[in-house]
Design a protein around this motif. Sequence first.
Motif, PDB file in Angstrom:
ATOM      1  N   GLU A  77       0.853  -1.186   0.000  1.00 47.06           N
ATOM      2  CA  GLU A  77       0.000   0.000   0.000  1.00 47.06           C
ATOM      3  C   GLU A  77       0.889   1.237   0.000  1.00 47.06           C
ATOM      4  O   GLU A  77       1.837   1.327   0.788  1.00 47.06           O
ATOM      5  N   VAL A  78       0.605   2.197  -0.861  1.00 44.19           N
ATOM      6  CA  VAL A  78       1.491   3.354  -1.040  1.00 44.19           C
ATOM      7  C   VAL A  78       0.729   4.667  -0.884  1.00 44.19           C
ATOM      8  O   VAL A  78      -0.352   4.842  -1.441  1.00 44.19           O
ATOM      9  N   ILE A  79       1.330   5.575  -0.128  1.00 47.56           N
ATOM     10  CA  ILE A  79       0.842   6.945  -0.016  1.00 47.56           C
ATOM     11  C   ILE A  79       1.970   7.856  -0.465  1.00 47.56           C
ATOM     12  O   ILE A  79       3.104   7.738   0.008  1.00 47.56           O
ATOM     13  N   SER A  80       1.685   8.742  -1.398  1.00 50.08           N
ATOM     14  CA  SER A  80       2.694   9.696  -1.872  1.00 50.08           C
ATOM     15  C   SER A  80       2.363  11.092  -1.368  1.00 50.08           C
ATOM     16  O   SER A  80       1.204  11.511  -1.387  1.00 50.08           O
ATOM     17  N   VAL A  81       3.392  11.800  -0.918  1.00 50.53           N
ATOM     18  CA  VAL A  81       3.250  13.199  -0.514  1.00 50.53           C
ATOM     19  C   VAL A  81       4.202  14.025  -1.361  1.00 50.53           C
ATOM     20  O   VAL A  81       5.416  13.796  -1.345  1.00 50.53           O
ATOM     21  N   SER A  82       3.666  14.958  -2.137  1.00 47.43           N
ATOM     22  CA  SER A  82       4.503  15.817  -2.959  1.00 47.43           C
ATOM     23  C   SER A  82       3.735  17.086  -3.273  1.00 47.43           C
ATOM     24  O   SER A  82       2.512  17.139  -3.152  1.00 47.43           O
ATOM     25  N   ARG A  83       4.451  18.115  -3.665  1.00 49.69           N
ATOM     26  CA  ARG A  83       3.793  19.384  -3.987  1.00 49.69           C
ATOM     27  C   ARG A  83       2.846  19.258  -5.163  1.00 49.69           C
ATOM     28  O   ARG A  83       1.786  19.871  -5.202  1.00 49.69           O
ATOM     29  N   SER A  84       3.223  18.471  -6.139  1.00 49.92           N
ATOM     30  CA  SER A  84       2.422  18.375  -7.362  1.00 49.92           C
ATOM     31  C   SER A  84       1.273  17.385  -7.252  1.00 49.92           C
ATOM     32  O   SER A  84       0.384  17.364  -8.108  1.00 49.92           O
ATOM     33  N   GLY A  85       1.276  16.554  -6.213  1.00 44.42           N
ATOM     34  CA  GLY A  85       0.176  15.621  -6.047  1.00 44.42           C
ATOM     35  C   GLY A  85       0.170  14.508  -7.073  1.00 44.42           C
ATOM     36  O   GLY A  85       1.205  13.980  -7.450  1.00 44.42           O
ATOM     37  N   ARG A  86      -1.010  14.179  -7.551  1.00 47.72           N
ATOM     38  CA  ARG A  86      -1.169  13.057  -8.480  1.00 47.72           C
ATOM     39  C   ARG A  86      -0.577  13.380  -9.855  1.00 47.72           C
ATOM     40  O   ARG A  86      -0.832  14.450 -10.408  1.00 47.72           O
ATOM     41  N   PRO A  87       0.201  12.459 -10.426  1.00 49.10           N
ATOM     42  CA  PRO A  87       0.736  12.667 -11.782  1.00 49.10           C
ATOM     43  C   PRO A  87      -0.397  12.701 -12.810  1.00 49.10           C
ATOM     44  O   PRO A  87      -1.466  12.141 -12.589  1.00 49.10           O
ATOM     45  N   THR A  88      -0.131  13.334 -13.931  1.00 47.16           N
ATOM     46  CA  THR A  88      -1.162  13.470 -14.959  1.00 47.16           C
ATOM     47  C   THR A  88      -1.155  12.330 -15.971  1.00 47.16           C
ATOM     48  O   THR A  88      -2.115  12.144 -16.702  1.00 47.16           O
ATOM     49  N   TYR A  89      -0.062  11.550 -16.044  1.00 46.55           N
ATOM     50  CA  TYR A  89      -0.020  10.495 -17.052  1.00 46.55           C
ATOM     51  C   TYR A  89      -0.911   9.315 -16.629  1.00 46.55           C
ATOM     52  O   TYR A  89      -1.041   8.988 -15.460  1.00 46.55           O
ATOM     53  N   PRO A  90      -1.524   8.655 -17.614  1.00 42.47           N
ATOM     54  CA  PRO A  90      -2.551   7.637 -17.348  1.00 42.47           C
ATOM     55  C   PRO A  90      -2.005   6.223 -17.208  1.00 42.47           C
ATOM     56  O   PRO A  90      -2.335   5.342 -18.012  1.00 42.47           O
ATOM     57  N   ASN A  91      -1.193   5.951 -16.225  1.00 45.69           N
ATOM     58  CA  ASN A  91      -0.712   4.593 -15.997  1.00 45.69           C
ATOM     59  C   ASN A  91      -1.614   3.888 -14.988  1.00 45.69           C
ATOM     60  O   ASN A  91      -2.093   4.499 -14.030  1.00 45.69           O
ATOM     61  N   ALA A  92      -1.803   2.586 -15.168  1.00 41.65           N
ATOM     62  CA  ALA A  92      -2.715   1.836 -14.307  1.00 41.65           C
ATOM     63  C   ALA A  92      -2.279   1.869 -12.841  1.00 41.65           C
ATOM     64  O   ALA A  92      -3.122   1.969 -11.945  1.00 41.65           O
ATOM     65  N   TRP A  93      -0.969   1.806 -12.597  1.00 44.77           N
ATOM     66  CA  TRP A  93      -0.512   1.751 -11.202  1.00 44.77           C
ATOM     67  C   TRP A  93      -0.798   3.054 -10.464  1.00 44.77           C
ATOM     68  O   TRP A  93      -0.903   3.061  -9.228  1.00 44.77           O
ATOM     69  N   VAL A  94      -0.936   4.155 -11.206  1.00 45.61           N
ATOM     70  CA  VAL A  94      -1.190   5.455 -10.577  1.00 45.61           C
ATOM     71  C   VAL A  94      -2.491   5.419  -9.765  1.00 45.61           C
ATOM     72  O   VAL A  94      -2.587   6.022  -8.692  1.00 45.61           O
ATOM     73  N   ASP A  95      -3.474   4.682 -10.253  1.00 46.69           N
ATOM     74  CA  ASP A  95      -4.762   4.602  -9.569  1.00 46.69           C
ATOM     75  C   ASP A  95      -4.685   3.838  -8.255  1.00 46.69           C
ATOM     76  O   ASP A  95      -5.615   3.894  -7.444  1.00 46.69           O
ATOM     77  N   GLN A  96      -3.595   3.108  -8.044  1.00 50.98           N
ATOM     78  CA  GLN A  96      -3.461   2.297  -6.836  1.00 50.98           C
ATOM     79  C   GLN A  96      -2.667   3.006  -5.740  1.00 50.98           C
ATOM     80  O   GLN A  96      -2.399   2.422  -4.690  1.00 50.98           O
ATOM     81  N   VAL A  97      -2.281   4.256  -5.984  1.00 53.25           N
ATOM     82  CA  VAL A  97      -1.531   5.046  -5.002  1.00 53.25           C
ATOM     83  C   VAL A  97      -2.439   6.138  -4.448  1.00 53.25           C
ATOM     84  O   VAL A  97      -3.231   6.727  -5.182  1.00 53.25           O
ATOM     85  N   THR A  98      -2.314   6.396  -3.160  1.00 51.21           N
ATOM     86  CA  THR A  98      -3.023   7.527  -2.557  1.00 51.21           C
ATOM     87  C   THR A  98      -2.138   8.753  -2.676  1.00 51.21           C
ATOM     88  O   THR A  98      -1.044   8.792  -2.100  1.00 51.21           O
TER      89      THR A  98
END
Length: 296
Positions: free
Chosen positions: A88-109
């Motif tokens: 389970e992954v939580i990312s903290v960054s200034r830009s937040g969620r990336p804009t590119y449409p990769n499937a794994w992106v949906d599995q990260v908070t």
Amino acid sequence: MASFSPFPAIFAPSTSFRRASFPTRPALHLKNRFSISCSYAGAGVSDDSRSATIDVVADIRSERVVVLGGSGFVGSAICKAAVSKGIEVISVSRSGRPTYPNAWVDQVTWISGDVFYVNWDEVLVGATAVVSTLGGVGSEEQMRRINGEANVVAVNAAKDYGIPKFILISVHDYNFPSFVLSSGYFTGKRKAESEVLSKYPNSGVVLRPAFIYGKRRVDGFEIPLDLVGEPLERILRATENFTKPLSSLPASDVLLAPPVSVDDVAFAVINAIKDDDIFGIFTIDQIKEAAEKARV
């Protein structure tokens, strides 16, 4: 806060140690244990009082990792690798969620925020590890703040919340002379390393890669750093027996330190997350070895 490094990640001699116990919050459950009692009777054997009872105790480890700078070049690779391993992954960054449409992106908070002002209650509760990719270039003051102070804040927050492991992406020193290593970039990184190893003496991990290559996204464009980094790594590794005598020369590693794949860095982090018995500083070669272990 996205992470980026102009220098190849380089690592000081890293040592593997056996890990001692570390403090955890009483409310933080790293492992769920359950006991199963069952009776077994072989074919043709009656199930009577003489049948042996088998007691099974299984450990199920549920990892929950916080990646600081998770939307950056290195951070996103770590998030992707962690997801592939069921973490389970939580990312903290200034830009937040990336804009590119990769499937794994949906599995990260994805949480948009600054490490200096983030609400740690929303981020760290229940985490089993924190990975920091924070770093950058700028003025001396800016580099000391982002490379050093930001990581120090994160390390202390993780410690206060009882997070058992902290992993820092640092940088190789390239055999630079002291006047270069006294710059804000390197002093910030080394300050962060010192904080990790001080607060987490038996479970802190510092990775020191050299130049990190891979496909890097900048403003919507993909820069294929692997087109240069991958063949250069192969060449330098193939000739390292001949170039070793030059390694003692000042700044020699600018040319001689093998680049490191961003995927190798990511999987070395996965290895550190999953293996409670490793800690300390990891060099370029040790990052490669750790990555291979995680891939198996």
